[in-house]
Design an enzyme around this catalytic site. Structure first.
Site, PDB file in Angstrom:
ATOM      1  N   ASN A   1     115.857  -1.367 -45.951  1.00  0.00           N
ATOM      2  CA  ASN A   1     115.830  -2.753 -46.473  1.00  0.00           C
ATOM      3  C   ASN A   1     116.744  -2.670 -47.546  1.00  0.00           C
ATOM      4  O   ASN A   1     116.587  -2.311 -48.671  1.00  0.00           O
ATOM      5  CB  ASN A   1     114.511  -3.188 -46.875  1.00  0.00           C
ATOM      6  CG  ASN A   1     114.153  -4.728 -47.374  1.00  0.00           C
ATOM      7  OD1 ASN A   1     115.544  -5.255 -47.376  1.00  0.00           O
ATOM      8  ND2 ASN A   1     113.219  -5.160 -47.939  1.00  0.00           N
TER       9      ASN A   1
ATOM     10  N   ARG B   1     115.839  -4.105 -41.921  1.00  0.00           N
ATOM     11  CA  ARG B   1     115.610  -5.502 -42.174  1.00  0.00           C
ATOM     12  C   ARG B   1     116.736  -6.410 -42.436  1.00  0.00           C
ATOM     13  O   ARG B   1     117.796  -5.857 -43.201  1.00  0.00           O
ATOM     14  CB  ARG B   1     114.652  -5.421 -43.376  1.00  0.00           C
ATOM     15  CG  ARG B   1     114.453  -6.914 -43.905  1.00  0.00           C
ATOM     16  CD  ARG B   1     113.712  -7.123 -45.082  1.00  0.00           C
ATOM     17  NE  ARG B   1     113.021  -8.367 -45.219  1.00  0.00           N
ATOM     18  CZ  ARG B   1     112.319  -8.780 -46.179  1.00  0.00           C
ATOM     19  NH1 ARG B   1     111.952  -7.934 -47.045  1.00  0.00           N
ATOM     20  NH2 ARG B   1     112.015 -10.034 -46.457  1.00  0.00           N
TER      21      ARG B   1
ATOM     22  N   ARG C   1     113.787 -19.678 -58.110  1.00  0.00           N
ATOM     23  CA  ARG C   1     114.372 -20.729 -57.151  1.00  0.00           C
ATOM     24  C   ARG C   1     113.517 -22.024 -57.440  1.00  0.00           C
ATOM     25  O   ARG C   1     112.214 -21.927 -57.820  1.00  0.00           O
ATOM     26  CB  ARG C   1     114.275 -20.188 -55.735  1.00  0.00           C
ATOM     27  CG  ARG C   1     115.422 -19.146 -55.563  1.00  0.00           C
ATOM     28  CD  ARG C   1     115.480 -18.851 -53.966  1.00  0.00           C
ATOM     29  NE  ARG C   1     115.952 -17.379 -53.545  1.00  0.00           N
ATOM     30  CZ  ARG C   1     114.989 -16.442 -52.732  1.00  0.00           C
ATOM     31  NH1 ARG C   1     113.937 -16.993 -52.286  1.00  0.00           N
ATOM     32  NH2 ARG C   1     115.522 -15.416 -52.598  1.00  0.00           N
TER      33      ARG C   1
ATOM     34  N   GLU D   1      98.102 -12.642 -52.040  1.00  0.00           N
ATOM     35  CA  GLU D   1      97.083 -11.488 -52.071  1.00  0.00           C
ATOM     36  C   GLU D   1      96.191 -11.259 -53.326  1.00  0.00           C
ATOM     37  O   GLU D   1      95.306 -10.631 -53.050  1.00  0.00           O
ATOM     38  CB  GLU D   1      97.908 -10.181 -51.817  1.00  0.00           C
ATOM     39  CG  GLU D   1      98.520 -10.167 -50.290  1.00  0.00           C
ATOM     40  CD  GLU D   1      99.667  -9.082 -49.978  1.00  0.00           C
ATOM     41  OE1 GLU D   1      99.449  -8.137 -50.688  1.00  0.00           O
ATOM     42  OE2 GLU D   1     100.453  -9.392 -49.372  1.00  0.00           O
TER      43      GLU D   1
ATOM     44  N   GLU E   1     105.467  -5.822 -43.887  1.00  0.00           N
ATOM     45  CA  GLU E   1     106.619  -6.054 -43.276  1.00  0.00           C
ATOM     46  C   GLU E   1     107.309  -4.699 -42.737  1.00  0.00           C
ATOM     47  O   GLU E   1     107.689  -4.674 -41.625  1.00  0.00           O
ATOM     48  CB  GLU E   1     107.632  -6.713 -44.168  1.00  0.00           C
ATOM     49  CG  GLU E   1     107.267  -8.361 -44.314  1.00  0.00           C
ATOM     50  CD  GLU E   1     107.886  -8.639 -45.678  1.00  0.00           C
ATOM     51  OE1 GLU E   1     107.570  -8.349 -46.660  1.00  0.00           O
ATOM     52  OE2 GLU E   1     108.803  -9.500 -45.436  1.00  0.00           O
TER      53      GLU E   1
END
Ligand code: ADP
Length: 403
Positions: A10, A89, A239, A332, A384
């Site tokens: 990744n 990824r 963001r 989580e 992932e």
């Protein structure tokens, strides 16, 4: 015979995360984190069996240098020969890919064509593939796109209300991200509920530093909160999420900022960090809010309120809701964020059981709504890397090895 291994990479603009996964057990045998790539301080950290070791990347401080060091580390542990394929990824697959793909030159060309859609991420992803091809010649490489799961969204969900010419010429539409996480979490939630995924109208909130929410119906994404870029939607670490597009002309006219500065401000200095003026980290903000920090309190309140509004709107996309699933670092682990969010959704029949909410943290998955309550509320830790390893094994042609 030892089990075959998949290397998952990744790559970010200045980072490389790697994991070596035993496909049969799903166990991570070795992982690495390359940081500050492209600078003289570039460094790589390896983790194996709970132990960490670090090495500088002075000679070759790029993605290829980091993968080269990873190969040496694998050789040290006798793992390199067992790696049979490499999964990458990929941030953006544009409109072309609705599933993962075995990488060949035509795919590389397509990924390059997607660079304008993800100018920070796709070049790094491409560098990761080139680095893998250099250091692991002959092994199959597989691209797993964050966008592909959302290619099932209907036109009404992905179309921006802007002139058609612009939409067609610039592929300007909503894409959505976090698709790999959704593909792991959705079947896992269905398994916990003991029902076929196709029968569950599911809303998944992936809440990490980046955060998005997806509506899943008949096992497919029908809407999601991130759009053309990952800035749309929820309040995130740095963001802003949804904001009036008028902010660009207002701030460039009145605040002396240029477009790039407004963009930087909305992507890197906003969200939880911008509101709290303290941190982008949810856990730190929860502690600060408990101690009376007003900015931290407001940041968490704006975040949870927006999230609840989005969950309700996703019920429209699904035509109702049978299950709400929390995942990502915040989803989580933070019982407070989960409880506060669900408290806004009482009218949809969503409730939380305090004890279960307390228990389902730190890697524990399960139902956190009261027994028999419908819709169900669940926590499912995402994985992932495992999803990427799964796709990679499948496309590389040895899924029969999977236990
Ligand atoms: P990324 O999007 O970078 O992968 P993660 O999924 O790791 O991010 O999520 C990071 C976020 O999870 C941070 O805001 C962090 O504070 C939050 N988080 C992790 N553990 C807890 C916790 N126990 N309570 C509240 N927030 C937590």
């Amino acid at each position: 015979m030892s089990n075959q291994l998949i290397l998952v990479l990744n790559c970010g603009s200045s980072s490389l995360k790697g994991a070596v996964i035993d496909r049969k057990s799903g166990k991570v045998l070795l992982s690495c984190l390359g940081e500050r790539l492209g600078t003289p301080e570039a460094i790589i950290t390896f983790s194996k069996d709970g132990k960490k070791c670090q090495a500088p990347l002075a000679g070759r401080n790029c993605h290829a240098g980091a993968v080269g060091m990873l190969l040496k580390e694998l050789e040290k542990h006798g793992l390199h020969d067992r790696i049979k394929a490499i999964g990458h990824r990929i941030a953006h697959g544009g409109e072309k890919y609705n599933e993962s793909v075995l990488i060949d030159q035509a795919v590389m060309d397509e990924l390059k064509a997607c660079i304008p859609l993800a100018p920070l991420h796709n070049p790094a992803n491409i560098n990761g593939i080139l680095a893998a091809q250099e250091h692991f010649p002959g092994l199959p490489n597989v691209g797993v796109m964050d966008t592909s799961f959302h290619q099932t969204m209907p036109e009404r969900a992905y179309t921006y209300a802007v002139p058609r010419e612009l939409r067609k010429k610039y592929a300007f539409r909503r894409y959505g991200f976090h698709g790999t996480s959704m593909r792991y979490v959705a079947p896992e939630a269905a398994r916990i509920l003991g029902k076929p995924l196709e029968d569950i109208r599911m809303i998944i909130a992936h809440l990490g530093n980046g955060a998005s929410i997806t509506a899943i119906k008949n096992g497919k994404s029908v809407d999601t909160s991130m759009g053309f870029t990952p800035i749309e939607g929820l309040v995130m670490g740095t963001r802003c999420g949804d904001i009036d597009p008028g902010v660009y002309s207002y701030l460039t006219s009145h605040a002396g900022l240029d477009v790039a500065q407004v963009d930087e401000m909305l992507n890197k200095k906003s969200g939880l960090l911008g509101i709290s003026e303290l941190s982008n980290d949810c856990r730190s903000l929860e502690i600060a809010a408990d101690e009376g920090h007003e900015g931290a309190r407001l940041a968490l309140e704006v975040m949870t309120y927006r999230l609840a509004k989005y969950i309700a709107s996703m019920a429209v996309a699904c035509g109702g809701v049978d299950a709400l699933v929390f995942t990502g670092g915040i989803g989580e682990n933070s019982r407070n964020i989960r409880a506060k969010t669900v408290s806004y959704l009482d009218f949809l029949g969503l409730h939380i059981d305090t004890k279960a909410n307390m228990e389902k943290r730190y890697g524990n998955s399960g139902i956190i709504s009261p027994t028999g309550s419908s819709p169900a509320v669940l926590v499912v830790p995402t994985n992932e890397e495992l999803m990427i390893a799964h796709d990679t094994a499948q496309l590389a042609g040895f899924l029969e090895e999977v236990g």
